[in-house]
Motif scaffolding. Structure first.
Motif, mmCIF file in Angstrom:
data_model
loop_
_atom_site.group_PDB
_atom_site.id
_atom_site.type_symbol
_atom_site.label_atom_id
_atom_site.label_comp_id
_atom_site.label_asym_id
_atom_site.label_seq_id
_atom_site.Cartn_x
_atom_site.Cartn_y
_atom_site.Cartn_z
ATOM 1 N N ASN A 85 -16.699 -15.516 21.121
ATOM 2 C CA ASN A 85 -16.384 -15.597 22.550
ATOM 3 C C ASN A 85 -17.629 -15.323 23.391
ATOM 4 N N LEU A 86 -18.507 -14.478 22.867
ATOM 5 C CA LEU A 86 -19.714 -14.094 23.602
ATOM 6 C C LEU A 86 -20.926 -14.918 23.177
ATOM 7 N N ASN B 202 -12.214 -9.456 24.942
ATOM 8 C CA ASN B 202 -10.862 -9.895 25.293
ATOM 9 C C ASN B 202 -10.830 -10.644 26.624
ATOM 10 N N ARG B 203 -11.499 -10.128 27.612
ATOM 11 C CA ARG B 203 -11.482 -10.784 28.922
ATOM 12 C C ARG B 203 -12.199 -12.134 28.879
ATOM 13 N N THR B 204 -13.309 -12.200 28.164
ATOM 14 C CA THR B 204 -14.025 -13.469 28.044
ATOM 15 C C THR B 204 -13.174 -14.495 27.316
ATOM 16 N N ALA B 205 -12.458 -14.069 26.290
ATOM 17 C CA ALA B 205 -11.594 -14.992 25.545
ATOM 18 C C ALA B 205 -10.539 -15.614 26.445
ATOM 19 N N VAL B 206 -9.954 -14.818 27.327
ATOM 20 C CA VAL B 206 -8.952 -15.344 28.258
ATOM 21 C C VAL B 206 -9.589 -16.339 29.217
ATOM 22 N N HIS B 207 -10.755 -15.991 29.739
ATOM 23 C CA HIS B 207 -11.424 -16.892 30.686
ATOM 24 C C HIS B 207 -11.768 -18.219 30.033
ATOM 25 N N LEU B 208 -12.218 -18.198 28.774
ATOM 26 C CA LEU B 208 -12.556 -19.436 28.069
ATOM 27 C C LEU B 208 -11.317 -20.311 27.887
ATOM 28 N N ALA B 209 -10.222 -19.700 27.472
ATOM 29 C CA ALA B 209 -8.988 -20.466 27.286
ATOM 30 C C ALA B 209 -8.477 -21.000 28.614
ATOM 31 N N ARG B 210 -8.509 -20.171 29.645
ATOM 32 C CA ARG B 210 -7.990 -20.589 30.947
ATOM 33 C C ARG B 210 -8.800 -21.744 31.531
ATOM 34 N N ARG B 211 -10.121 -21.706 31.345
ATOM 35 C CA ARG B 211 -10.949 -22.777 31.889
ATOM 36 C C ARG B 211 -10.749 -24.093 31.148
ATOM 37 N N ALA B 212 -10.268 -24.022 29.911
ATOM 38 C CA ALA B 212 -9.983 -25.245 29.167
ATOM 39 C C ALA B 212 -8.655 -25.876 29.593
ATOM 40 N N CYS B 213 -7.819 -25.106 30.251
ATOM 41 C CA CYS B 213 -6.460 -25.528 30.576
ATOM 42 C C CYS B 213 -6.366 -26.159 31.962
ATOM 43 N N THR C 253 -3.833 -20.166 22.159
ATOM 44 C CA THR C 253 -3.925 -18.724 21.924
ATOM 45 C C THR C 253 -5.384 -18.289 21.971
ATOM 46 N N THR C 254 -5.645 -17.174 22.624
ATOM 47 C CA THR C 254 -7.011 -16.683 22.748
ATOM 48 C C THR C 254 -7.591 -16.299 21.386
ATOM 49 N N ASN C 255 -8.909 -16.357 21.291
ATOM 50 C CA ASN C 255 -9.625 -15.990 20.066
ATOM 51 C C ASN C 255 -9.812 -14.469 20.035
ATOM 52 N N THR C 256 -8.671 -13.758 19.904
ATOM 53 C CA THR C 256 -8.694 -12.290 19.984
ATOM 54 C C THR C 256 -7.859 -11.646 18.887
ATOM 55 N N PHE C 257 -7.644 -12.364 17.798
ATOM 56 C CA PHE C 257 -6.765 -11.864 16.737
ATOM 57 C C PHE C 257 -7.146 -10.448 16.286
ATOM 58 N N GLY C 258 -8.432 -10.200 16.058
ATOM 59 C CA GLY C 258 -8.877 -8.886 15.604
ATOM 60 C C GLY C 258 -9.632 -8.111 16.659
ATOM 61 N N ALA C 259 -9.343 -8.375 17.933
ATOM 62 C CA ALA C 259 -10.125 -7.772 19.021
ATOM 63 C C ALA C 259 -9.526 -6.467 19.532
ATOM 64 N N ASN C 260 -8.974 -5.662 18.621
ATOM 65 C CA ASN C 260 -8.563 -4.313 19.000
ATOM 66 C C ASN C 260 -9.660 -3.331 18.576
ATOM 67 N N ARG C 261 -9.650 -2.172 19.170
ATOM 68 C CA ARG C 261 -10.730 -1.210 18.947
ATOM 69 C C ARG C 261 -10.895 -0.845 17.469
ATOM 70 N N LEU C 262 -9.815 -0.674 16.751
ATOM 71 C CA LEU C 262 -9.904 -0.238 15.357
ATOM 72 C C LEU C 262 -10.527 -1.308 14.472
ATOM 73 N N ARG C 263 -10.184 -2.568 14.688
ATOM 74 C CA ARG C 263 -10.784 -3.646 13.906
ATOM 75 C C ARG C 263 -12.237 -3.872 14.307
ATOM 76 N N LEU C 264 -12.510 -3.847 15.611
ATOM 77 C CA LEU C 264 -13.880 -4.082 16.074
ATOM 78 C C LEU C 264 -14.816 -2.952 15.665
ATOM 79 N N LYS C 265 -14.274 -1.746 15.507
ATOM 80 C CA LYS C 265 -15.108 -0.620 15.099
ATOM 81 C C LYS C 265 -15.701 -0.850 13.723
ATOM 82 N N GLU C 266 -14.986 -1.558 12.858
ATOM 83 C CA GLU C 266 -15.495 -1.853 11.520
ATOM 84 C C GLU C 266 -16.741 -2.730 11.578
ATOM 85 N N ARG C 267 -16.917 -3.462 12.669
ATOM 86 C CA ARG C 267 -18.093 -4.324 12.859
ATOM 87 C C ARG C 267 -19.047 -3.766 13.911
ATOM 88 N N ARG C 268 -18.812 -2.516 14.300
ATOM 89 C CA ARG C 268 -19.625 -1.851 15.319
ATOM 90 C C ARG C 268 -19.602 -2.607 16.646
#
Length: 266
Positions: A17-18, A64-75, A40-55
């Motif tokens: 997304n970034l 999360n916010r960027t993912a929504v903006h990307l999807a919304r602009r495509a629509c 659907t936004t590209n945020t399947f694993g974009a919760n704090r606990l999952r993202l922490k595993e990837r720092r």
């Protein structure tokens, strides 16, 4: 779709997304172009606990916010955007680490960012444990007025299909009856047909189904999904018998798959 665009096996999809926003937006547009009403936004694993595993936990809001903006602009104005909320990973392989409060907090944080960024639906998806689905639903219901759908994965157990913590489709419907929509995803199409049938017998709630393009097979370094568009489309009459409100696809379902399904559903 992301793997076909070059996503590596250890690379978090949500980071694109970034780093590769045009690719993400292009994938949304590919589905919309063949007639899909909802992405659907590209945020399947974009919760704090999952993202922490990837720092990447400091980027929860931005991702999360960027993912929504990307999807919304495509629509276009007639399309809908669902905020994808997947598992925290704390229930994987029978392991339950982390307190319920910590897990709920991670869901609440992600869902708040998705909701504030302008989604139309919270899609709690690919939940293998009813207990975790319930936590995510509670978090979603704390972010009105965005409606919530819950989609679970079912496995063959004891002659029936159940979540990993033993809930049948009917039990799941009763337990999560405050969701606006319920259903299954990331399952083989035959499983989806039977799960929907059992859910419909137990509830009048709207149902959602997103089957895979068959169960993946490993060929060399790639996973191949055996069902082509026409094969998946042949399941549509059986799927539609349970009157799902939302019908889509999960792993392996390309725009061509969903286009064939829409043609079969007409």
């Amino acid at each position: 779709m992301l793997v076909d665009k070059g996503l590596g096996p250890d690379e978090p999809p949500e980071l694109w997304n970034l780093t590769r926003p045009r690719v993400i937006q292009g994938i949304h547009r590919a589905y919309l172009a063949i007639g899909c009403d909802l992405v659907t936004t590209n945020t399947f694993g974009a919760n704090r606990l999952r993202l922490k595993e990837r720092r990447l936990h400091a980027e929860v809001a931005t991702i999360n916010r960027t993912a929504v903006h990307l999807a919304r602009r495509a629509c276009s104005p007639r399309h809908f955007v669902a905020g994808g909320v997947g598992p925290t990973g704390r229930f994987d392989r029978g392991r339950h680490s982390g307190s319920p409060a910590e897990i709920r907090s991670a869901f609440q944080e992600q869902i708040a960012h998705l909701s504030e960024a302008g989604i139309d639906l919270i899609l709690v998806e690919t939940m293998t444990h009813l207990a975790e689905a319930r936590m995510a639903l509670e978090a979603a219901q704390a972010c009105p007025p965005v409606p919530a759908a819950v989609s679970l994965v079912f496995f063959a157990q004891r002659g029936d299909f159940r979540t990993l913590d033993g809930a049948s489709p009917a039990e799941a419907v009763r337990e999560l009856s405050t969701a606006q929509e319920e259903g299954c995803n990331c399952v083989d199409v035959e499983v989806a047909v039977e799960v929907l049938r059992q859910m419909r017998e137990a509830t009048g709630l709207p149902l959602i189904a997103q089957p895979n393009a068959g169960l993946p097979e490993r060929r060399g370094k790639r996973w191949i999904y055996p069902f082509g568009p026409e094969a998946l489309a042949r399941s549509m009459p059986s799927m539609l018998a349970s009157r799902p409100a939302i019908l889509g696809g999960c792993c392996g379902t390309t725009p061509a798959h969903l286009q064939a399904c829409m043609q079969a559903a007409r």
